[in-house]
Design an enzyme around this catalytic site. Structure first.
Site, mmCIF file in Angstrom:
data_model
loop_
_atom_site.group_PDB
_atom_site.id
_atom_site.type_symbol
_atom_site.label_atom_id
_atom_site.label_comp_id
_atom_site.label_asym_id
_atom_site.label_seq_id
_atom_site.Cartn_x
_atom_site.Cartn_y
_atom_site.Cartn_z
ATOM 1 N N ALA A 123 -1.718 -3.630 -8.583
ATOM 2 C CA ALA A 123 -2.867 -3.143 -9.344
ATOM 3 C C ALA A 123 -3.195 -1.748 -8.818
ATOM 4 C CB ALA A 123 -4.046 -4.081 -9.126
ATOM 5 N N GLY B 230 0.125 -7.099 -7.952
ATOM 6 C CA GLY B 230 0.112 -7.266 -9.402
ATOM 7 C C GLY B 230 1.489 -7.053 -10.010
ATOM 8 N N GLU C 121 3.239 -10.135 -9.699
ATOM 9 C CA GLU C 121 2.655 -11.093 -10.654
ATOM 10 C C GLU C 121 3.157 -10.854 -12.077
ATOM 11 O OE1 GLU C 121 -1.320 -10.191 -8.985
ATOM 12 O OE2 GLU C 121 -1.612 -12.364 -9.075
ATOM 13 N N GLU D 153 -1.653 -8.391 -1.022
ATOM 14 C CA GLU D 153 -3.103 -8.275 -1.242
ATOM 15 C C GLU D 153 -3.911 -8.653 -0.014
ATOM 16 O OE1 GLU D 153 -0.957 -9.487 -3.432
ATOM 17 O OE2 GLU D 153 -1.547 -9.031 -5.497
HETATM 18 N N1 3HC Z 1 -2.831 1.717 -6.293
HETATM 19 C C1 3HC Z 1 -3.132 3.030 -6.280
HETATM 20 N N2 3HC Z 1 -2.479 3.948 -5.540
HETATM 21 C C2 3HC Z 1 -1.456 3.506 -4.793
HETATM 22 C C3 3HC Z 1 -1.074 2.156 -4.764
HETATM 23 C C4 3HC Z 1 -1.802 1.243 -5.563
HETATM 24 N N3 3HC Z 1 -1.491 -0.061 -5.605
HETATM 25 N N4 3HC Z 1 -0.030 2.033 -3.925
HETATM 26 C C5 3HC Z 1 0.239 3.256 -3.452
HETATM 27 N N5 3HC Z 1 -0.618 4.147 -3.978
HETATM 28 C C6 3HC Z 1 -0.636 5.591 -3.745
HETATM 29 C C7 3HC Z 1 -0.933 5.928 -2.293
HETATM 30 O O1 3HC Z 1 -2.324 5.977 -2.065
HETATM 31 C C8 3HC Z 1 -0.288 7.269 -2.144
HETATM 32 O O2 3HC Z 1 -1.155 8.216 -2.713
HETATM 33 P P1 3HC Z 1 -1.262 9.687 -2.092
HETATM 34 O O3 3HC Z 1 0.119 10.258 -2.188
HETATM 35 O O4 3HC Z 1 -2.279 10.332 -2.939
HETATM 36 O O5 3HC Z 1 -1.698 9.481 -0.666
HETATM 37 C C9 3HC Z 1 0.933 7.176 -3.065
HETATM 38 O O6 3HC Z 1 0.669 6.084 -3.953
HETATM 39 C C10 3HC Z 1 2.220 6.873 -2.325
HETATM 40 O O7 3HC Z 1 2.007 5.754 -1.485
HETATM 41 P P2 3HC Z 1 2.589 5.712 0.000
HETATM 42 O O8 3HC Z 1 2.301 6.991 0.694
HETATM 43 O O9 3HC Z 1 2.084 4.467 0.603
HETATM 44 O O10 3HC Z 1 4.153 5.635 -0.300
HETATM 45 P P3 3HC Z 1 5.272 4.783 0.402
HETATM 46 O O11 3HC Z 1 6.527 5.106 -0.293
HETATM 47 O O12 3HC Z 1 5.183 4.938 1.883
HETATM 48 O O13 3HC Z 1 4.914 3.250 0.119
HETATM 49 C C11 3HC Z 1 4.301 1.361 -1.216
HETATM 50 C C12 3HC Z 1 4.947 2.756 -1.187
HETATM 51 C C13 3HC Z 1 5.148 0.377 -0.402
HETATM 52 C C14 3HC Z 1 4.205 0.919 -2.632
HETATM 53 C C15 3HC Z 1 2.910 1.442 -0.564
HETATM 54 O O14 3HC Z 1 2.194 2.480 -1.180
HETATM 55 C C16 3HC Z 1 2.068 0.196 -0.703
HETATM 56 O O15 3HC Z 1 2.230 -0.713 0.071
HETATM 57 N N6 3HC Z 1 1.147 0.210 -1.674
HETATM 58 C C17 3HC Z 1 0.159 -0.869 -1.830
HETATM 59 C C18 3HC Z 1 0.772 -2.094 -2.429
HETATM 60 C C19 3HC Z 1 -0.301 -3.129 -2.627
HETATM 61 O O16 3HC Z 1 -1.113 -3.390 -1.766
HETATM 62 N N7 3HC Z 1 -0.303 -3.735 -3.811
HETATM 63 C C20 3HC Z 1 -1.286 -4.733 -4.127
HETATM 64 C C21 3HC Z 1 -2.443 -4.077 -4.783
HETATM 65 S S1 3HC Z 1 -3.777 -5.171 -5.077
HETATM 66 C C22 3HC Z 1 -3.298 -6.066 -6.423
HETATM 67 O O17 3HC Z 1 -2.219 -5.896 -6.912
HETATM 68 C C23 3HC Z 1 -4.316 -7.034 -6.935
HETATM 69 C C24 3HC Z 1 -3.733 -7.928 -7.977
HETATM 70 O O18 3HC Z 1 -3.305 -9.116 -7.394
HETATM 71 C C25 3HC Z 1 -4.756 -8.276 -9.023
#
Ligand code: 3HC
Length: 677
Positions: free
Chosen positions: A63, A102, A105, A125
């Protein structure tokens, strides 16, 4: 704005493509586009199957976290996932990169999943204080079984495509470079199969003993966190015979509860804080970096050896210099021992150990550092010794070598001033054990050149550290904030608290240990003047008696042979003796709340003063320092985030009550509340 989702026809297969850099987060426009594209495919009689794939570096990484806390827009993710699953035509997820949260999912909502070998699937998450909120906790155990679903959701680590395939999450591993073509071919193969496999229609079963064992094994890791248990409870719900709809309703309530809580806000704050920390104020992101292909280290003690391991593990050769052969041998022996211990746990292969050790050059010849691109000094914390070393480095190192000190307190500008190249000098403050702790404070001297700072910040990422820029101030960010806490902890002893009580309050707060446990671990004798006859405080008295902490079997606590602590009657006597001699009032009962107010509020106050002095770039950097350097509980978001959630008015009132002078910026926050920056 054009939609980030486009559709492409390949005969009777409709390929739905997301192009939403950098990580294809499932923002409102993506969800809207996906929903519309699936409906288009279903409605179009010439389409037999659909493929969902992503452009760029990854399948949907989750998400869009930046939308959290904002008013909802567009179709909700659970609805989109349900729409995909409900499609009357098969939908295939074509996965590369990381299908996370997400994104995972969405894949679970598809009827089939194919992935390239390097892909990963995960539900991280929990690391944001949440749980998969788009049906993930209900579909995952139905597809992969309860044990793996518990692991993936409650621990949050992604799994490789191969493991996902073994678990039934991936139907076919396809060519690394032919994802789209292979996914289309697969879609044609299964286009006519009915009934469509829908995760929501399957059953999951849990073994209550295995669930209980999982909770027990991870109890320490989960301590203080709300989200892991919420994840486990949702997985249990999926397997207790409830309908899918009931399970999803349960998941939805838990998700909403976590989302509204402080823990998730703290963990989401950390997610962005960590990424923000790498940005250097006043230095363009495209600053040309100096190449760092070799590193020199002065000092093969615990710190020097640990620092060396960071570079060796990243494939960067290291030359390490000591003054005496026995010290050098001991240091190298420790490095090897650490690597071999890692290999024994199966986390390194023997040939990797040999490769790392092979890239290490131990020597007694200081001149061997001449050609290094970066030299890090890691010797005693004495200005004279450091100046001597930097003078020698200045004389021998090639032009452009970056000269760094691992000092934890000393004035980096004074060290730089003894060289003819202060622009090449900065601090690289590693935390002990340096091969384990993720934090690196990069100390920017008054004359440090922008490209030197930028190079070291980029290098930190290569060695997998979280780096924060600090200014030159005594103790930089972390240790400067630690000082008032330690001072106050000692005063509390004099007033009637015990080391056990003070430490218990800190551990209950979520810290890995309290101030006295920390002193015993680090060494009560650190910074001691070494004159047993000169006893000016409780610490001096302990040090004079050889109570140097864990290493001597006694400090603020007594230790048994297995280093298990117990309260020390001798320490109680020493404190009593001091109290008598200093004419301090009789001991009184001290509440746990007072301990919090007197040890943690001043620490936050010091953080505010550091910001006011310009010694940290932003408040969130301070939070990163405390979380990665001192074990501040992640779910409290770091001291500055916690200060805000505690309430600035409370912090200021607490400081004043206990005789501290609140920072001006904190007083201002009482009048205009909000985050401190
Ligand atoms: N939403 C918004 N922005 C995100 C994002 C997300 N889910 N994931 C990454 N970004 C952004 C980062 O903030 C970063 O932004 P910036 O360049 O402005 O600082 C950019 O994308 C690149 O991210 P990274 O620097 O972390 O890049 P990496 O290549 O090192 O890592 C990644 C990539 C493994 C995808 C890592 O970003 C990550 O782990 N992201 C989060 C994944 C996550 O937690 N997903 C679950 C979200 S909650 C959800 O899905 C709820 C659902 O169940 C309803």
């Amino acid at each position: 704005m054009p939609s980030p989702i486009r559709t492409e026809r390949h005969g009777d297969v409709l390929v739905i493509v997301s192009d939403n850099p950098p990580v294809n987060a499932l923002g409102a426009a993506v969800r809207e586009g996906l929903d519309a594209a699936i409906r288009q495919g279903v409605a179009d009689a010439s389409i037999a199957a659909m493929v969902i794939r992503c452009d760029g570096r990854t399948f949907f990484a989750g998400a869009d976290i930046t939308e959290f806390g904002k008013p909802p827009a567009g179709p909700m993710l659970p609805t989109v996932v349900d729409t995909i699953e409900a499609s009357s035509k098969p939908v295939v997820a074509a996965i590369h990169g990381t299908a996370l949260g997400g994104g995972c999912e969405v894949a679970l909502g598809c009827h089939y999943r194919v992935a390239v070998p390097s892909a990963k699937l995960g539900t991280p998450e929990v690391k944001l204080g949440l749980l998969p909120g788009a049906g993930g906790t209900q579909r995952l155990p139905r597809l992969a079984g309860v044990p793996l679903a518990m692991e993936m959701t409650a621990l949050g680590d992604p799994i490789a495509a191969g493991k996902a395939a073994d678990a039934g999450l991936i139907d076919r591993i396809v060519g690394e470079d032919s994802l789209e073509a292979d996914a289309i071919a697969y879609a044609r193969e299964i286009a006519g199969k009915r009934p469509l496999p829908r995760a929501s229609e399957r059953q999951a079963r849990a073994d209550p003993d295995a669930v209980a064992a999982f909770r027990k094994v991870n109890a320490r890791r989960f301590r203080g966190f709300e989200a892991p248990e919420a994840n486990v409870a949702c997985i249990e719900k999926a397997a207790d015979g409830s309908s899918f709809a009931d399970g999803v309703a349960f998941e939805r309530r838990s998700f909403a509860g976590l989302m509204a809580g402080t823990q998730s806000a703290a963990q989401r704050h950390l997610f962005f804080a960590e990424r923000q920390a790498g940005r250097i104020d006043g230095i363009p992101a495209d600053t040309a970096l100096r190449p760092v292909a070799s590193v020199g280290i002065v000092g093969a003690g615990t710190m020097g050896g640990g620092i060396a391991m960071n570079f060796l593990s990243a494939g960067i050769p290291v030359t390490i210099v000591e003054m005496r052969q026995d010290a050098l041998d001991r240091g190298i022996g420790t490095v090897r021992g650490n690597y071999e211990a890692t290999a024994a746990k199966g986390r390194m292969r023997p040939e990797q150990v040999e490769a790392a050790m092979g890239a290490l050059t131990p020597t007694l010849d200081f001149g061997a550092l001449a050609g290094c691109d970066l030299v890090i000094e890691a010797v005693y914390e004495t200005m004279e010794v450091k100046k001597d070393i930097f003078t020698r480095l200045d004389a021998i190192c090639k032009s452009g070598t970056i000269l760094a000190s691992n000092t934890s307190y000393l004035d980096v500008d004074e060290i730089a001033a003894c060289t003819k190249r202060p622009q090449d000098v900065l601090g690289m403050h590693f935390f002990s054990p340096a091969n384990v702790m993720k934090l690196l404070e990069v100390v920017r001297g008054a004359r440090t050149a922008p490209d030197v700072l930028a190079t070291v910040m980029a290098l930190a990422r290569r060695i997998r550290k979280v780096a924060v820029v600090a200014g030159v101030t005594h103790g930089f960010i972390g240790n400067r904030m630690l000082m008032p806490r330690q001072v106050e902890a000692m005063k509390l002893l004099m007033e009637g608290a015990t080391p056990e009580q003070v430490d218990r309050v800190h551990v209950a707060f979520g810290m890995p240990m309290g101030p006295f446990q920390m002193s015993d671990l680090a060494g009560v004798d650190i910074g001691w003047h070494r004159d047993p006859a000169r006893i000016e405080n409780i610490r001096d008295a302990l040090a004079a008696e050889g109570r140097w902490g864990q290493k001597t079997g006694a400090g603020f606590y007594d230790y048994d042979a297995r280093r298990q602590p117990s309260p020390s009657p001798r320490v109680a006597e020493i404190v009593e003796d001091f109290r008598g001699r200093s004419g301090a009032p009789a001991p009184r009962d001290i509440s746990d709340q007072e301990i919090v107010e007197r040890t943690l509020y001043p620490l936050v106050n010091e953080g505010a003063l550091i910001l006011e002095g310009g010694f940290a770039q932003r408040a969130s950097d301070i939070d990163v320092v405390w979380i990665y350097g001192y074990g501040w509980p992640v779910y409290r978001g770091g001291p500055m985030f916690w200060g805000e959630s505690e309430g600035w008015d409370r912090i200021v009132a607490g400081l004043e009550k206990h005789g501290f002078e609140p920072a001006g910026s904190l007083r201002a926050k009482v009048k205009a509340p909000g985050a401190i920056h």
